[in-house]
Every structure is written in C-alpha cells, then in structure tokens.
Motif scaffolding. Sequence first.
Motif, PDB file in Angstrom:
ATOM      1  N   ARG A  12       0.817  -1.212   0.000  1.00  0.00           N
ATOM      2  CA  ARG A  12       0.000   0.000   0.000  1.00  0.00           C
ATOM      3  C   ARG A  12       0.853   1.266   0.000  1.00  0.00           C
ATOM      4  NH1 ARG A  12      -4.246  -0.709   4.657  1.00  0.00           N
ATOM      5  NH2 ARG A  12      -2.262  -0.809   5.766  1.00  0.00           N
ATOM      6  N   LEU A  13       0.410   2.221  -0.781  1.00  0.00           N
ATOM      7  CA  LEU A  13       1.109   3.506  -0.881  1.00  0.00           C
ATOM      8  C   LEU A  13       1.286   4.145   0.496  1.00  0.00           C
ATOM      9  CD1 LEU A  13       2.146   6.080  -2.323  1.00  0.00           C
ATOM     10  CD2 LEU A  13      -0.216   6.676  -2.813  1.00  0.00           C
ATOM     11  N   ARG A 319      10.291   7.159  -6.431  1.00  0.00           N
ATOM     12  CA  ARG A 319      10.473   6.847  -5.022  1.00  0.00           C
ATOM     13  C   ARG A 319       9.997   5.429  -4.712  1.00  0.00           C
ATOM     14  NH1 ARG A 319       6.763   9.298  -0.331  1.00  0.00           N
ATOM     15  NH2 ARG A 319       5.479   7.630  -1.196  1.00  0.00           N
ATOM     16  N   ASP A 320       8.888   5.042  -5.293  1.00  0.00           N
ATOM     17  CA  ASP A 320       8.323   3.699  -5.106  1.00  0.00           C
ATOM     18  C   ASP A 320       7.498   3.406  -6.352  1.00  0.00           C
ATOM     19  OD1 ASP A 320       5.497   4.653  -4.706  1.00  0.00           O
ATOM     20  OD2 ASP A 320       6.490   5.657  -3.016  1.00  0.00           O
ATOM     21  N   TRP A 321       6.960   2.176  -6.451  1.00  0.00           N
ATOM     22  CA  TRP A 321       6.290   1.806  -7.704  1.00  0.00           C
ATOM     23  C   TRP A 321       4.923   2.438  -7.871  1.00  0.00           C
ATOM     24  CZ3 TRP A 321       9.555   0.987 -11.133  1.00  0.00           C
ATOM     25  CH2 TRP A 321      10.718   0.267 -10.886  1.00  0.00           C
ATOM     26  N   PHE A 322       4.404   3.075  -6.825  1.00  0.00           N
ATOM     27  CA  PHE A 322       3.155   3.830  -7.000  1.00  0.00           C
ATOM     28  C   PHE A 322       3.398   5.058  -7.874  1.00  0.00           C
ATOM     29  CE2 PHE A 322       2.703   1.505  -3.040  1.00  0.00           C
ATOM     30  CZ  PHE A 322       1.542   0.805  -3.327  1.00  0.00           C
ATOM     31  N   THR A 368     -10.367  -4.258 -13.868  1.00  0.00           N
ATOM     32  CA  THR A 368      -8.989  -3.935 -13.501  1.00  0.00           C
ATOM     33  C   THR A 368      -8.724  -2.421 -13.562  1.00  0.00           C
ATOM     34  OG1 THR A 368      -8.180  -4.277 -15.753  1.00  0.00           O
ATOM     35  CG2 THR A 368      -8.088  -6.176 -14.278  1.00  0.00           C
ATOM     36  N   ALA A 369      -9.784  -1.625 -13.613  1.00  0.00           N
ATOM     37  CA  ALA A 369      -9.620  -0.161 -13.617  1.00  0.00           C
ATOM     38  C   ALA A 369      -8.818   0.268 -12.384  1.00  0.00           C
ATOM     39  CB  ALA A 369     -10.983   0.523 -13.603  1.00  0.00           C
ATOM     40  N   HIS A 370      -7.919   1.210 -12.573  1.00  0.00           N
ATOM     41  CA  HIS A 370      -7.125   1.724 -11.454  1.00  0.00           C
ATOM     42  C   HIS A 370      -6.686   3.141 -11.802  1.00  0.00           C
ATOM     43  CE1 HIS A 370      -4.432  -0.157 -14.363  1.00  0.00           C
ATOM     44  NE2 HIS A 370      -3.612   0.835 -14.096  1.00  0.00           N
ATOM     45  N   ASP A 375      -3.307   3.054  -5.267  1.00  0.00           N
ATOM     46  CA  ASP A 375      -2.924   3.123  -3.853  1.00  0.00           C
ATOM     47  C   ASP A 375      -2.619   1.762  -3.248  1.00  0.00           C
ATOM     48  OD1 ASP A 375      -5.511   2.292  -3.664  1.00  0.00           O
ATOM     49  OD2 ASP A 375      -6.269   4.269  -3.073  1.00  0.00           O
ATOM     50  N   ALA A 376      -2.797   0.689  -4.032  1.00  0.00           N
ATOM     51  CA  ALA A 376      -2.419  -0.640  -3.541  1.00  0.00           C
ATOM     52  C   ALA A 376      -2.240  -1.583  -4.726  1.00  0.00           C
ATOM     53  CB  ALA A 376      -3.484  -1.191  -2.603  1.00  0.00           C
TER      54      ALA A 376
END
Length: 875
Positions: A12-13, A319-322, A368-370, A375-376
């Motif tokens: 989670r972000l 910074r991260d994969w989000f 699979t919409a995002h 955020d996760a």
Amino acid sequence: MVTSPSPQQSVRLEDYRPFPFRIPKTELDVVIQDDAVLVTADLHLEPVQDSSEPLRLQGVDLALISLAVDGQPLAADAYSLSGDALQIHATPHQPFTVTTVCKLDPAANGSLEGLYASGGMLTTQCEAEGFRRITFHPDRPDVLSCFRVRIEADRERYPVLLSNGNAVAAGPVPESPTRHAVVWEDPFPKPSYLFALVAGDLKEIRDHFTTASGRRVTLRLHVEAGDEPYTAHAMESLKRSMAWDEQIYGLEYDLDEFNTVAVRHFNMGAMENKSLNIFNSKLVLADAETATDGELERIESVVAHEYFHNWSGNRITCRDWFQLSLKEGLTVFRDQCFTADLHCAALKRIEDAAMLRNTQFREDAGPTAHPVKPDAYQAIDNFYTTTIYEKGAELIRMLQTLLGDARFMRGMRLYFQRHDGEAATTEDFVAAILEGATEDGSSLNFEPEQFKRWYHQAGTPHVSVDRQWEPTEGRLTLTFRQSTAPTPGQPDKLPVVIPVLWSVLNAEGRAGDERLLVLDQAQQSVVLEGLAKTPQPPVLSLFRNFSAPVTWTADQGDDDLFALFAEDTDAFARWDAGQQLWKRLLLARASGADASSLEMRMLDAVSQLLSPAGEQDPAVLATLLAFPGLAELEALQDEADPPALFEASCALRELFGSQLADALRQRLASSAESLQAHWPAGQGERQLTALIWSWLAAAGDEEVRDAALAAVSGPSMTLARAALRALQPIDCAQRLQALQVFHDRWQDRPVIFDTWFALEASTPRPDALARVEVLLQHPRFDPMAPNSVRAVLGGLVGNPSVFHALDGSGYLFMARQIIAVDGRNPITASRMAKVFSRWHTYGPQRKAAVQQALAVLAEADLSTNTREVVTLMQA
Ligand code: TRP
Ligand code: ZN
C-alpha cells in the motif's frame, strides 16, 4: 479438489517508509559457468541515523552459498531466511559490508525476469523486481547505488560481456586461459531495477553521436550473427532521439558509451537500463522489406522512449512503484511529442486518441480499472498498463494545454533541474511544473489540488454538452456537465479539471477562433454572443486536438457531423465526426436496424472525399475512412456482441467497396506511383492503398485480390501485410495462397514469422480452434518467446466468431492456455488473462461461459500476478 486461493498480500502507498540503510556502493562479481552462474555481491551499507531496524534483503529463487558481514561468515542464528526475505538481525552502527554468494540457473528461468538465457546469450530484466532474482538486495527504487560489476565467462561462448556504465578493465583470466573478464563501472547512482548484464556471442554495429557540448558518444548495437543488415533504422532512430532531447529539452547524454542489445525472448517492448538498453528484437530488426511503415514508426518511437528515460526515469527515478507514471507517463508524453515533431502531428494525435479509446478507456470501464497513481497492488507487474503509460501521458498533456507551451516548458526545466539524482514522486513533478510555469508571476486558471484528482481517480470522465440557441440574438449558451462512473473500490467521484478546446463553425463552415474552457465544476455554462443570426444553431467543434482523455455526448445531429467531417480545420475533430458517423452505421448494422438513409449520406460524403477535388492527402483520407476499433464499438452496445460487430464491418466494407468502386480504383491508380518510395515517403499512399484493397477485395474485385496476392512476394512489407489483411476476412483462393507465400518466404526469420502465426490464428474459418492447436505444436512455434505466444493466442482473440463462440469453447481453450503459460511466465500470462475483463458486458450465454472459464483459472495453481487479475475479474 477445489482449494480456495490463499488471500494475497497487498502493498500500500500509505505504508511507504524510507529504507533504513543507504547503499552507496554495490559490487557484483558474476562468474558464468557451463551449467550455473555464481554471483558474489558486496553491498556497502550505511545505517541511516536513528534507525535500529534489522537489515531485510529480498531474494527470489536464489541458492545462498555463503553470507558474511565485514568478511565474517554469519552464524546460523544471526540471520533468518524465510520466503523471499533474508533478515540479518543485528548489524554494525558504522558503515559495513554484506557479502553474499548465490548460485543461479539461468537456463531454467522461463520467467524472463532476473538473469535468463535467450538463445545462446545470457541477459537480464530487472524492472520492476527482478534484481532480487540475481542477488539478495532491498531491490526498491529509492535505494540508489553506484555499481561496479565484474563479469567472467568462457571467451568463445561469451565473447561480449556488457553491463552499465564504462568498461574500465578487460582481459584474460590468469589461471584459466579459455576465460576472460570485463569490469564495468557506472558513475551514476541508480536503483537496482536499472541494472543490466548481457553475455553472448553478439555482433556489433558501431556509430557515434557528438553531443551539443562536444562529448563524443560511441553507440553500439548488439545483435545475433546474421541480423546486422537490419539495424540501420534503429541506429538512425537513436541519433534522432539524442538530437531531439537536446533541442527541445536541453538534455544531453551523460556517458561516453551507449549500448543497445536485441533479445528474442522478452516480456515487453524494451528496457531503459542505464546505458545498456535491452530491446525485444522485433523492435530493433527492421527495414522496409521486413517491417511495415507502422512498425518502423513504432521502432523509432520505442528507441526514443527508452533513450528519453535516461533523464525521465534514470537521472530522476521513482520513489516507489506507485510513482510508476512519473517516469512512464512522462516518457510516453515525450516520445509522442518526438514522433509528432518528426512526422505529422495531427495524424499522430489521432493515432494516440484512437489507441487510448480502444485500450485505456476499456481498462477504465472494467474490473482492472485503477488510477494513474494506484494506492495498492499485489503484483507490480500488473500495473504496467495503458492507464499508467498513456493516460499518464494525457495528464501531462492537459497541463501543457492549461498552461500554454512556454510556461509548461519552464516547468519541465525546473523539474529536471530540481530533482536530478533523486527518487521523486508525482507530487514533486506537478509542483515543479506549476512552480516553473508561474515563475514569471503569472497565475493559474485552475486549482492544483483539483487537477491532482486525475492521479487518484480511476474511470473515464464523461462530459455532456447542451446547446441553447437564441437565433434572434445570435447568442449561444453551452452547458457542460461532467461525471465519472463508479469503478471498483471508488463509488463516488469528484469533478476534475478538464480543458475543453472548442469552437463553432462559421457561416462558411470553417471553424472560428478556438477557445479554452476550463471545466472544473460538475456543471458549468458559457455564453457566446454576436454570432450570425441563422435559424439553425451553429455547429460545435468539441475537444479539438483531443484536449482531454474523456468521452462526451453533445446534441450533434447527422447534419452537424457531416459538416464537421467535410470542413473542420482541426484534424482530430474532423476525424472524430467521421468516427461518430461510422459508429452509427456499424452499430445499426450489428443490431439489424435499418440505416440505409444514413448509409446513402455517408456514401455521398465519402465519394466527395475521394473525388479529385476532395481530400488530397492520402494519409488523411485513409485515416478518415478507417473504421473505429471493435473495443470502442462494443462499449456502445447495450449487450456487447463482438461477432456481430465483426460481421457488420465486413458488410460495410463490401457496401462501400461496391458502391464506390470506380472512385476507389481511380485513387488506387493515382497512389501507385509513390507506392515503393522509401519510408517515411510513400506511407500515405500505402496506407490508402491498404484501405482501398480491403474495401474492393470485400466487394469481390478479383483484380484487386490478385494484386494483393502479388504484393505478398513484393519488396514492401507494408503492402504485403496490407494484402494479407485485405484478404483475410474473405474465404477466397487468394487468401490461402497469400498465407502460403508468406509462410514460405519468411519461415526462417522468427521475428517476422510471428506475423504468420497471428494471421493464421485470426483467420475466420470453421476449424479455427483446431488450427490454433496445430500452430501451438508447430516446429517453429517457440513457447518460451512471448512474441510467439501472443501472436497465436492474441490472434485467436482477434478472431471474434471463434474466441466468442456461444458454446464457450474459445474461452475455455484460452483459460487452459493461460494456465500453461503461467507455469513458466507469470508476467505474460497475467497480461493475457485480461482478455476476459469484458465479460459483464456480454449477453447471458457468453457471460456464463466466461464465468466458467474464470472458474477453471481460479482453481488452478496460479502465480501471484495471474491470481490478482483473475480475482479482480471474478469480483
Ligand atoms: N520500463 C520499460 C519501458 O516502458 C518497461 C518494461 C520493460 C518492463 N520490460 C519490463 C516492465 C518487464 C515490467 C517487466 O520502457
Ligand atoms: Zn518506459
């Protein structure tokens, strides 16, 4: 027995925490043996102040041979190895070194992540989390390290040994005369996902580029023996990219060497590893005889994309994969602008809009919409999506539209200056753009926080436009309303900032001044005064240049659309008017409704365009006449019926081909002269020829069918493929021969032969499923090559009457194939599993059939990747 799937962990972000250690230096010693690879890693660590957390490193499928801290082997109770984590319970409070030795078996690695074998070579793919398959490491993008890499191997089997940065030493291995070693040093700190290593018997093509500040950069392209003649296009594309990034962004290349390697076995298009880009060989090996115009343009844009990542992705990373869209959305935006500058900007915009509508809008409307910034996630590989890439690019384009070019570019320059060398976030990006833009004291015409909702809200906003016309006043009032449908986990949506470029056609039918409306309320009106006092309301030209990634409806009747289709000065809006008409025609046909009067009007409009006084530019003409994609059409049906839409498009081609035969033949003749011109010259003529062939062949024109058959053995791959596409839907003698000719001509060139697999699998024929089984057993089918797997199985999906057979046989077949692929390659399998994501829009019989196929999938022993997708689709 049915086992219930174990619940999977989400990342989670909101759980983001910095890593408690820095790793200023990473040293790797990679010893390639006959049947294994030994990797010794020295991680030079420093605890971050005030942290007393244990050191946790990731490792997947690694055999740990030894483990030491500062040279001292660790006692068994000083560390734990569980699942994918290695934990060292206590580490020194000063800088220290962790040394691991791991043994890998690249020949047994079918996942194409980490270190794997492709043909006779060894290669790596580390994005997103592949480095942990090479050695124990935090393997997260915010841990930046300087890499020094020694590679040792047999000199004959692996004469070429590559890694990132500069080769600082090379030579024989003293004690073993048949072996050699090379040492690479990369001066730029980078995250582990940008690490790369290649070893093999590769042939090199060398060129150079001198940067604006005078650095002479050696460019080397590495391919398998025999492929050298097909590298010129990729090399030229690279040099054009380097020049463009200097001219437009002032960004130069930063090392003396730039390497590119072509690999047959690759999960995606290409990878931007620092100074060692690795490409799917189908995106390198190409010339006019072996690749289509579309493929040449795509290669040019992917070469540019990976090169542009050197700044947007490598110098400034995530910074991260989000934050994935920070580098991917931005780099897509940059490669789109590059292609627009080099070719036709208007047509490029139309291509990108069509692609967004048929892929991203579909994703946004399904399970699979995002959001562009999720955020996760469970498996990050599942988020290399068209939403992250293409919708992400659209958000940046909207900023450009809202700010204007000059202010936008000031923002870009600030972003690259301010965050160079850092692992940044999408918030950092937006802040830098807006700060740079308003440096001159100017103010914004929108609320930044509201704009940022685009990053967090999934779903495609819909805009409806109401037109109120007061003819005696010459006053037009437009009321815009925006809304976004619920998506999984996001029932309530807020208004976003939507730039609407619009205008009205004036009395001569030409578009007047273009206006920008910043639509940021749920409902908003604009009034336009002083218009000509005609009885009919003025014709509206909306979302010019596709100014926002939204859908819209307006009270535009057929008359308005025909006026725009004939006259609009904005190429996108003109094309879009035609698309709306084609949609009306195709949907009517698919549902059996009578649209003959609209068909007559469209025949008339097209005949105008084809006439000598009509549309002169062949590429524009071909684009205006191309039908909307099946995905877009499905979305407009109450109950999606892909086979009916497929039949409708065949029938419409036949109608237009037979009714307009003479005019079409004339345009064909006038295009003939430039047909063999060298790309990019002649591509418009070839595109138009392709369209006309498909219409006339459908209408039974034997002469055209024969001409198409002849083109399959001709010098242009563009025309050969156009021919195959024109013949494919028709059960005729030429189709069979054309496929055979193509087969015989290209069977020894795997990259090209994949096209034959795709064509065979998508040819509508009663025994198509049996044919697909034969293809999967074909001696030249390589189950380890995602290109081949996608060709055959993607071909099947592109065969609507077979894949969507009412008895569910197509779905079930696909489910079983996905399970088989998942066993060796989860990334490819989970991407393919998304073919089922539209099931809730189908009729009852197909719905039930997909649910059954999904149940078969769900009962299988799936990877985390595929499990995540299947679970979402079943929800
Ligand atoms: N960063 C790559 C690009 O878009 C994407 C990529 C290449 C990738 N190979 C991959 C992502 C494997 C996940 C897995 O340019
Ligand atoms: Zn990319």
